[in-house]
Enzyme design. Structure first.
Site, PDB file in Angstrom:
ATOM      1  N   GLU A  27       1.168  -0.585   0.131  1.00 41.26           N
ATOM      2  CA  GLU A  27      -0.027   0.194  -0.220  1.00 41.26           C
ATOM      3  C   GLU A  27       0.697   1.167   0.487  1.00 41.26           C
ATOM      4  O   GLU A  27       1.880   1.480   0.328  1.00 41.26           O
ATOM      5  CB  GLU A  27      -1.023  -0.044   1.090  1.00 41.26           C
ATOM      6  CG  GLU A  27      -1.403   1.014   1.714  1.00 41.26           C
ATOM      7  CD  GLU A  27      -2.847   1.079   2.652  1.00 41.26           C
ATOM      8  OE1 GLU A  27      -2.687  -0.176   3.084  1.00 41.26           O
ATOM      9  OE2 GLU A  27      -3.747   2.363   2.538  1.00 41.26           O
ATOM     10  N   ASN A  72      -6.704   1.235   3.115  1.00 40.43           N
ATOM     11  CA  ASN A  72      -7.174   3.010   2.785  1.00 40.43           C
ATOM     12  C   ASN A  72      -7.011   3.870   1.803  1.00 40.43           C
ATOM     13  O   ASN A  72      -7.825   4.869   1.273  1.00 40.43           O
ATOM     14  CB  ASN A  72      -7.084   3.640   4.728  1.00 40.43           C
ATOM     15  CG  ASN A  72      -7.708   2.665   5.774  1.00 40.43           C
ATOM     16  OD1 ASN A  72      -8.374   1.670   5.075  1.00 40.43           O
ATOM     17  ND2 ASN A  72      -7.064   2.621   6.198  1.00 40.43           N
ATOM     18  N   ASN A 172     -12.749  -1.108  -0.531  1.00 43.38           N
ATOM     19  CA  ASN A 172     -11.342  -1.395   0.248  1.00 43.38           C
ATOM     20  C   ASN A 172     -12.344  -1.063   1.751  1.00 43.38           C
ATOM     21  O   ASN A 172     -12.404   0.490   1.207  1.00 43.38           O
ATOM     22  CB  ASN A 172      -9.909  -0.548   0.728  1.00 43.38           C
ATOM     23  CG  ASN A 172      -9.164  -1.137   1.365  1.00 43.38           C
ATOM     24  OD1 ASN A 172      -8.923  -2.653   2.262  1.00 43.38           O
ATOM     25  ND2 ASN A 172      -9.032   0.119   2.927  1.00 43.38           N
ATOM     26  N   GLU A 173     -12.493  -2.037   2.180  1.00 44.74           N
ATOM     27  CA  GLU A 173     -13.123  -1.672   4.028  1.00 44.74           C
ATOM     28  C   GLU A 173     -14.630  -0.836   4.388  1.00 44.74           C
ATOM     29  O   GLU A 173     -13.774   0.331   4.388  1.00 44.74           O
ATOM     30  CB  GLU A 173     -12.184  -1.451   4.581  1.00 44.74           C
ATOM     31  CG  GLU A 173     -11.012  -2.534   5.402  1.00 44.74           C
ATOM     32  CD  GLU A 173      -9.837  -2.338   6.014  1.00 44.74           C
ATOM     33  OE1 GLU A 173      -9.987  -1.152   6.882  1.00 44.74           O
ATOM     34  OE2 GLU A 173      -9.659  -3.688   6.656  1.00 44.74           O
ATOM     35  N   TYR A 244      -7.298  -7.695  12.086  1.00 49.12           N
ATOM     36  CA  TYR A 244      -5.737  -7.190  12.536  1.00 49.12           C
ATOM     37  C   TYR A 244      -5.764  -7.385  14.675  1.00 49.12           C
ATOM     38  O   TYR A 244      -5.030  -6.362  14.772  1.00 49.12           O
ATOM     39  CB  TYR A 244      -5.611  -5.806  12.251  1.00 49.12           C
ATOM     40  CG  TYR A 244      -5.615  -5.411  10.877  1.00 49.12           C
ATOM     41  CD1 TYR A 244      -4.291  -6.049   9.975  1.00 49.12           C
ATOM     42  CD2 TYR A 244      -6.448  -4.867   9.743  1.00 49.12           C
ATOM     43  CE1 TYR A 244      -3.231  -5.722   8.777  1.00 49.12           C
ATOM     44  CE2 TYR A 244      -5.988  -4.653   8.848  1.00 49.12           C
ATOM     45  CZ  TYR A 244      -4.224  -5.131   7.726  1.00 49.12           C
ATOM     46  OH  TYR A 244      -4.251  -4.960   6.859  1.00 49.12           O
ATOM     47  N   GLU A 292      -6.073  -8.772   4.098  1.00 45.55           N
ATOM     48  CA  GLU A 292      -5.431  -8.246   4.937  1.00 45.55           C
ATOM     49  C   GLU A 292      -5.312  -9.414   6.133  1.00 45.55           C
ATOM     50  O   GLU A 292      -6.774  -9.133   6.482  1.00 45.55           O
ATOM     51  CB  GLU A 292      -5.361  -7.160   5.316  1.00 45.55           C
ATOM     52  CG  GLU A 292      -5.768  -5.713   4.185  1.00 45.55           C
ATOM     53  CD  GLU A 292      -6.103  -4.522   4.204  1.00 45.55           C
ATOM     54  OE1 GLU A 292      -5.235  -3.875   5.215  1.00 45.55           O
ATOM     55  OE2 GLU A 292      -6.824  -3.958   3.450  1.00 45.55           O
ATOM     56  N   GLN A 351       1.606  -6.200   6.079  1.00 49.75           N
ATOM     57  CA  GLN A 351       1.588  -5.647   4.394  1.00 49.75           C
ATOM     58  C   GLN A 351       3.178  -6.068   4.215  1.00 49.75           C
ATOM     59  O   GLN A 351       3.454  -7.458   4.698  1.00 49.75           O
ATOM     60  CB  GLN A 351       1.954  -4.441   4.264  1.00 49.75           C
ATOM     61  CG  GLN A 351       0.448  -3.822   4.230  1.00 49.75           C
ATOM     62  CD  GLN A 351       0.511  -2.324   3.994  1.00 49.75           C
ATOM     63  OE1 GLN A 351       1.058  -1.831   3.291  1.00 49.75           O
ATOM     64  NE2 GLN A 351      -0.799  -1.957   4.184  1.00 49.75           N
TER      65      GLN A 351
HETATM   66  O1  AHR Z   1      -3.352  -2.462   5.985  1.00 46.10           O
HETATM   67  C1  AHR Z   1      -3.274  -1.312   6.887  1.00 46.10           C
HETATM   68  C2  AHR Z   1      -4.129  -0.747   7.186  1.00 46.10           C
HETATM   69  O2  AHR Z   1      -5.569  -1.478   7.585  1.00 46.10           O
HETATM   70  C3  AHR Z   1      -4.396  -0.915   5.774  1.00 46.10           C
HETATM   71  O3  AHR Z   1      -5.211   0.473   4.882  1.00 46.10           O
HETATM   72  C4  AHR Z   1      -6.461  -0.909   5.492  1.00 46.10           C
HETATM   73  O4  AHR Z   1      -7.007  -1.408   4.162  1.00 46.10           O
HETATM   74  C5  AHR Z   1      -6.579  -1.809   7.437  1.00 46.10           C
HETATM   75  O5  AHR Z   1      -7.713  -0.828   7.911  1.00 46.10           O
END
Ligand code: AHR
Length: 509
Positions: A27, A72, A172-173, A244, A292, A351
């Site tokens: 990203e 994002n 995305n999201e 995450y 992700e 990432q």
């Molecule tokens: O990977 C970091 C961020 O986490 C990404 O930009 C987003 O898609 C997620 O919330």
């Protein structure tokens, strides 16, 4: 010492090991692109300014697909800022990460980087500030073969051949209130369906990913997938999943059981997708793109974005330092993804470089492997053929976050062509060794190839540029094969890979 057993039988297949399970993510965030993959002037840089040392580690990591350009970031991105002569590209505010985007790297450079790395590009379109037309323009720019405006623009910019990108993320999201252009499930579901429908008019064979939930703790988790798929089911192939919230926050036992939660997350998305399938009388099944996932210490200073008038280019952001326990969890999350290979058809660890990443760089200087590099690289290199459902007997323990969890978790793969068997296994106990017995059934005569274990008495040990090698996967000398039984001792807080192959001259039938 605790005891556990795993029985492996090649008849019990879940599905193929899918190369795309070993995807990653680049990203425009922090130093992932600039001083990560790209740094003109670095001693190892190629003609495009891509760091050769990072390319080498990317290949070693075994990454297969790379999602780009966000994240994002994509929800405010104008892709055409990143094409044409570099010195004429605009600088823009990146609202997602409160940074300045210089656009030194765009889609053409990224695709060239993918070719050098030997990975498949996976492109995301902006459905935050943009919509159907821009997705079509980007698709034509990347893949167009006719004598049309955007295809010709790509040619004029030096890419005569189409980029041929197969897999596209529709935003995305979009469920996240932090997302630029955040939408309700109805709004996004309609937009995803219409974008997908139009993209398929150009190329019916594209593989399209609708946004699922940003995590399973989102208040809309479940209802979001249901609504989005109700709108878009026939137009997409995948629904995404992101996670995450796995971090060690003083409760190591829960942290080590993070894969219990990933299993549950995947099974919940599958159940929701299949409910929409039944209600809509659809034939096909929707797959999951877990695009992700990682351990991320979101509350640490490393993840604090710049503020106020400070809009830096490529700031130090999300540069988590991963320790041994983090690597054990990452190895276990890969076990979970493989175990669900029947429905998880793609995944991207987030990432690749510097930003919550297995690979780290110094600007102008060294690169090194974080602890989480090792289970990923070894799994990607050796897990081949079919994923096997294993019969697992393990003691359990109670976790505050995820309830009862097995002390041991494992999955196996079997390559019918070579006859090789791989067992990936973790010991989640924080105090006890486990004596593990692996029973091999229906495999004929096998020989032991190797057992590698990643562990350390200090599970908080983390690699640095000066010392990345004190803790590496080491041969586990306790391993031994007797007939159809492999025995091995697993240290506490450990991840291991056990490899077996047919005895010389043994038949592969
Ligand atoms: O990977 C970091 C961020 O986490 C990404 O930009 C987003 O898609 C997620 O919330």
């Amino acid at each position: 010492m605790l005891t556990a057993s795993v029985t492996v039988d090649p008849a019990f297949t879940v599905g193929p090991v899918r190369p795309r399970t070993f995807g990653s993510f680049v990203e425009h965030l922090g130093r992932c692109v600039y001083t990560g993959i790209h740094e003109p002037g670095h001693p190892t840089a190629d003609a495009d300014g891509f760091r050769g040392d990072v390319l080498e580690l990317t290949r070693e990591l075994g990454v297969t697909t790379v999602r780009y350009p966000g994240g994002n970031f994509v929800s405010g991105y104008r892709w055409e800022d990143g094409i044409g002569p570099v010195d004429q590209r605009p600088r823009r505010l990146d609202l997602a990460w409160h940074s300045t985007e210089p656009n030194w790297v765009g889609v053409d450079e990224f695709v060239r980087w993918c070719r050098s790395a030997g990975v498949e590009p996976m492109m995301a379109v902006n459905l935050g500030t943009r919509g159907v037309q821009d997705a079509l323009d980007l698709l034509e720019y990347c893949n167009g073969t006719s004598d049309t405006h955007f295809a010709n623009l790509r040619r004029a910019n030096g890419s005569e051949q189409p980029h041929g990108i197969r897999m596209w993320c529709l935003g995305n999201e979009m469920d996240g209130p932090w997302q630029i252009g955040h939408k309700t499930a109805e709004e996004y579901g309609r937009l995803a369906a219409e974008t997908a429908r139009a993209m398929r008019m150009v190329d019916p064979d594209l593989e399209l990913v609708a946004c699922g939930s940003s995590s399973s703790v989102m208040p809309t988790f479940g209802s979001w997938e249901h609504m989005v798929l109700t709108e878009a089911y026939e137009h997409v192939d995948f629904v995404s999943a992101h996670v995450y919230y796995y971090e060690e926050d003083g409760d190591l036992g829960s942290f080590l059981a993070s894969a219990v939660n990933m299993d549950h997350f995947i099974e919940s998305v599958v159940a929701t997708a299949d409910a929409v399938r039944a209600a809509g009388k659809h034939d096909k099944r929707i797959a999951i793109s877990f695009d992700e996932w990682n351990v991320w210490y979101q509350k640490r200073a490393e993840s604090k974005t710049p503020e106020g008038d400070d809009w830096p280019v490529a700031p130090v952001l999300l540069e988590d330092k991963y320790n041994v326990a983090d690597a054990v969890v990452v190895g276990n999350l890969l076990i979970s993804l493989l175990r669900h290979t029947d429905r998880v058809h793609a995944a991207s660890q987030a990432q690749l470089v510097n930003v919550i990443a297995p690979i780290m760089t110094e600007p102008g200087g060294r690169t090194w492997r974080q602890t989480i590099f090792h289970p990923f690289a070894l799994t990607a290199r050796h897990a081949k053929g079919s994923v096997l459902r294993v019969a697992l007997e393990t003691p359990t323990y109670d976790t505050a976050k995820y309830g009862e969890a097995g002390v041991v978790d494992a999955v196996a793969t079997h390559d019918a062509e070579t006859g090789e068997v791989v067992v990936l296994v973790v010991n989640r106990s924080t105090s006890d060794e486990v004596a593990l017995e692996v029973g091999l059934r229906g495999l004929g005569g096998m020989r032991f190839v190797e057992a590698l274990t990643l562990s350390h008495p200090d599970h908080t040990w983390a690699a640095t540029a000066d010392d990345a090698d004190t803790v590496l996967p080491q041969p586990n000398e306790s391993a031994g094969l007797e007939g159809e039984r492999l025995s091995v001792t697993l240290p506490p807080v450990s991840w291991s890979i056990l490899r077996l192959a047919p005895e010389e001259g043994a038949s592969q039938d």
